[in-house]
Design an enzyme around this catalytic site. Sequence first.
Site, PDB file in Angstrom:
ATOM      1  N   LYS A 100     -31.191   0.749  -9.905  1.00 16.62           N
ATOM      2  CA  LYS A 100     -31.973   0.352 -10.825  1.00 16.62           C
ATOM      3  C   LYS A 100     -32.132  -1.031 -11.030  1.00 16.62           C
ATOM      4  O   LYS A 100     -31.624  -2.062 -11.404  1.00 16.62           O
ATOM      5  CB  LYS A 100     -32.115   0.824 -12.558  1.00 16.62           C
ATOM      6  CG  LYS A 100     -32.987   0.489 -13.656  1.00 16.62           C
ATOM      7  CD  LYS A 100     -32.048   0.761 -14.532  1.00 16.62           C
ATOM      8  CE  LYS A 100     -32.817  -0.090 -16.696  1.00 16.62           C
ATOM      9  NZ  LYS A 100     -32.378  -0.280 -17.988  1.00 16.62           N
TER      10      LYS A 100
ATOM     11  N   GLY B 123     -31.953  -2.903 -26.544  1.00 20.88           N
ATOM     12  CA  GLY B 123     -30.933  -2.951 -27.791  1.00 20.88           C
ATOM     13  C   GLY B 123     -32.036  -3.109 -28.718  1.00 20.88           C
ATOM     14  O   GLY B 123     -30.937  -2.824 -29.862  1.00 20.88           O
TER      15      GLY B 123
ATOM     16  N   ALA C  90     -35.680   1.211 -22.584  1.00 17.44           N
ATOM     17  CA  ALA C  90     -35.006   0.192 -23.299  1.00 17.44           C
ATOM     18  C   ALA C  90     -35.893   0.446 -25.083  1.00 17.44           C
ATOM     19  O   ALA C  90     -37.241   0.659 -25.019  1.00 17.44           O
ATOM     20  CB  ALA C  90     -35.383  -1.080 -23.025  1.00 17.44           C
ATOM     21  N   GLY C  91     -34.814   0.272 -25.659  1.00 18.35           N
ATOM     22  CA  GLY C  91     -35.657   0.426 -26.842  1.00 18.35           C
ATOM     23  C   GLY C  91     -35.465   1.255 -28.022  1.00 18.35           C
ATOM     24  O   GLY C  91     -36.353   1.435 -28.805  1.00 18.35           O
TER      25      GLY C  91
ATOM     26  N   ASN D   8     -29.672   3.876 -24.237  1.00 15.14           N
ATOM     27  CA  ASN D   8     -27.787   3.490 -23.762  1.00 15.14           C
ATOM     28  C   ASN D   8     -27.359   3.162 -25.633  1.00 15.14           C
ATOM     29  O   ASN D   8     -26.622   4.111 -25.828  1.00 15.14           O
ATOM     30  CB  ASN D   8     -27.440   2.554 -22.868  1.00 15.14           C
ATOM     31  CG  ASN D   8     -26.303   2.420 -22.822  1.00 15.14           C
ATOM     32  OD1 ASN D   8     -26.116   1.167 -22.192  1.00 15.14           O
ATOM     33  ND2 ASN D   8     -25.465   2.341 -23.564  1.00 15.14           N
ATOM     34  N   THR D   9     -27.884   2.162 -26.077  1.00 18.03           N
ATOM     35  CA  THR D   9     -26.899   1.015 -27.057  1.00 18.03           C
ATOM     36  C   THR D   9     -27.022   2.386 -28.269  1.00 18.03           C
ATOM     37  O   THR D   9     -25.668   2.855 -28.736  1.00 18.03           O
ATOM     38  CB  THR D   9     -28.006   0.244 -27.402  1.00 18.03           C
ATOM     39  OG1 THR D   9     -28.344  -0.572 -26.168  1.00 18.03           O
ATOM     40  CG2 THR D   9     -28.012  -0.264 -28.456  1.00 18.03           C
TER      41      THR D   9
END
Length: 259
Positions: free
Chosen positions: A100, A161, A187-188, A209-210
């Site tokens: 990645k 995040g 992301a986001g 993830n986050t």
Amino acid sequence: MTDHDTLTIAGRTFSSRLLMGTGKFRSSKEMSDALAASGAEIVTVALRRVDIGDPQDHILAHVDPAKYLILPNTSGARNAEEAVKLARLARAAGISNWVKLEVTPEPRYLLPDPVETLKAAEILVKEGFIVLPYINADPILARKLADVGTATVMPLGAPIGANRGVRTRDMIRIIIEQATVPVVVDAGLGAPSHAAEAMELGADAVLVNTAIAVAGNPSLMATAFRKGVEAGREGYLAGLGKPLDQAEASSPVEGLPWG
């Protein structure tokens, strides 16, 4: 989701359209439990957090390579040179030739550098890497990356995040329309509904993830994201109704004053 609706990246087929990251978890057990609950088959690992010379590293020891495709992540790289170096180290250590690609020179918003990302992608593809690049939601850059041979494009929904959802939906829609490789929204995404929204747009997958790692119950949140991805994909495949500017009756109007 249909039994045969699989995701194919670089000739490899996956049943799950949810990719997961491994950062920010409070413990390795919470991480491994959440991975299992998510159904994910591709797991990103930030190379700067891993001792790639130690197979018992606390991250790698909890991500079974027989169960998951480990996707080394060049997060923290500030330019193409640093990203390429990290990818080469991961391959030399026997982790993976999948990578990645992240190049984020600015620490506050962690937005990807388009010039350095394209430069690194060109080098890595020529060296035989399977490259999944993280990018701004830029349709022109997405096409250029696909043209040089990347396996996917991974446009952001919002800054890393941020948990703000698909703030770039109009550009992502164009990227999907023009895509010749799988589109992974990365992301986001902060809620299962965000994942569903991305999939309803026609994204091939999402990476989270986050939102999972910082949840009060990461395993339950991972399950919720899995269901959100599945629901959004099924909605897309079913064919969503078009938004209208006014009401349209769902039952007969004959005999009514306005019928």
